[in-house]
Write a protein that holds these residues in place. Sequence first.
Motif, PDB file in Angstrom:
ATOM      1  N   ASN A   1      -1.771   4.648  -4.130  1.00 38.77           N
ATOM      2  CA  ASN A   1      -2.887   5.098  -2.599  1.00 38.77           C
ATOM      3  C   ASN A   1      -2.250   6.169  -2.699  1.00 38.77           C
ATOM      4  OD1 ASN A   1      -4.991   5.801  -0.884  1.00 38.77           O
ATOM      5  ND2 ASN A   1      -3.462   6.135   0.578  1.00 38.77           N
TER       6      ASN A   1
ATOM      7  N   VAL B   1     -11.677  -1.984  -0.750  1.00 48.01           N
ATOM      8  CA  VAL B   1     -10.641  -2.648  -1.063  1.00 48.01           C
ATOM      9  C   VAL B   1     -10.893  -3.994  -0.948  1.00 48.01           C
ATOM     10  CG1 VAL B   1      -8.051  -2.760  -0.611  1.00 48.01           C
ATOM     11  CG2 VAL B   1      -9.697  -0.667  -1.133  1.00 48.01           C
TER      12      VAL B   1
ATOM     13  N   ILE C   1       0.848  -1.546   0.043  1.00 46.48           N
ATOM     14  CA  ILE C   1      -0.789   0.209   0.255  1.00 46.48           C
ATOM     15  C   ILE C   1       0.716   1.148  -0.018  1.00 46.48           C
ATOM     16  CG2 ILE C   1      -1.332   1.603   1.058  1.00 46.48           C
ATOM     17  CD1 ILE C   1      -2.379  -1.706   2.769  1.00 46.48           C
TER      18      ILE C   1
ATOM     19  N   ILE D   1      -5.352  -2.142  -7.446  1.00 52.04           N
ATOM     20  CA  ILE D   1      -6.526  -1.095  -6.988  1.00 52.04           C
ATOM     21  C   ILE D   1      -5.663   0.450  -6.658  1.00 52.04           C
ATOM     22  CG2 ILE D   1      -8.174  -0.558  -5.309  1.00 52.04           C
ATOM     23  CD1 ILE D   1      -7.779  -3.707  -3.869  1.00 52.04           C
TER      24      ILE D   1
ATOM     25  N   VAL E   1      -1.755  -1.393  -3.650  1.00 53.00           N
ATOM     26  CA  VAL E   1      -2.368  -0.442  -3.165  1.00 53.00           C
ATOM     27  C   VAL E   1      -1.840   0.627  -3.680  1.00 53.00           C
ATOM     28  CG1 VAL E   1      -4.241   0.451  -2.403  1.00 53.00           C
ATOM     29  CG2 VAL E   1      -4.592  -2.172  -1.758  1.00 53.00           C
TER      30      VAL E   1
END
Length: 250
Positions: free
Chosen positions: A95, A225, A14, A142, A93
């Motif tokens: 982010n 998620v 992440i 994602i 991820v």
Amino acid sequence: MMQNNDLTRKVAFITGGVKRLGAAIARHLHASGMNLVLHYRHSETAAHALQAELHNQRSESVLLLQADLLHTAKLTRMMQQIIDHYGRLDVLVNNASSFYPTPLGEVEEPEWEDLLGTNLKAPFFLSQAAAPHLSATQGCIINLVDIHAERPLKLHPVYSIAKAGLVMLTKSLARELGPKVRVNAIAPGAILWPTHEMDEVTKQRIISSIPLKCHGEPTAIAKTVSFLVYDAEYITGQVITVDGGRTLSQ
């Protein structure tokens, strides 16, 4: 379809994973049994605090990586650090994000480079570096986009452009990396207020425009998620909007 007990050896990376939405996503995936790699740029204190919190729940389950993601030449080495530590990668991820106003007529090239870099360039090159490892585990990517990728935010043209690009990156990579890697995006609405000052009148005006008449919680994003990680085996190239219906009234 992955079940929660199938996640105990799986690894999620992440970016911007130690504060705000990133931390909420981290806690939720960790509670599902995943091991984590959490990237941070400047937030060293928050990073070590979150690592300690999660290690109290399950020892040696969180690896911290400090990096400036704009230094794309280092991203492949970062991926190798993950593989050397855990031996696999299952979820990326994207982010990490810069967000601030750039009124037209006042935009300088460094602002363009930063906003396009953190919101589009870094996710692309991270995904490229991660792709072989995600293919090996049939994993997923994602991307955290924004409702303003489709409805530009006033005074934020560069940010809105960057997030629109991230939506297309999501769709393009879904075609490029299928069938082994799924790629999807989440577009949050009013989940967390910006870190800069926002007056109560503006907050209430935003909330009044939302059909559900409230702002969302970070857990709403974290749960989405998780859905995309282990309950969405036939979904790729999609953007899931989590905004309480706000885009219906704009």
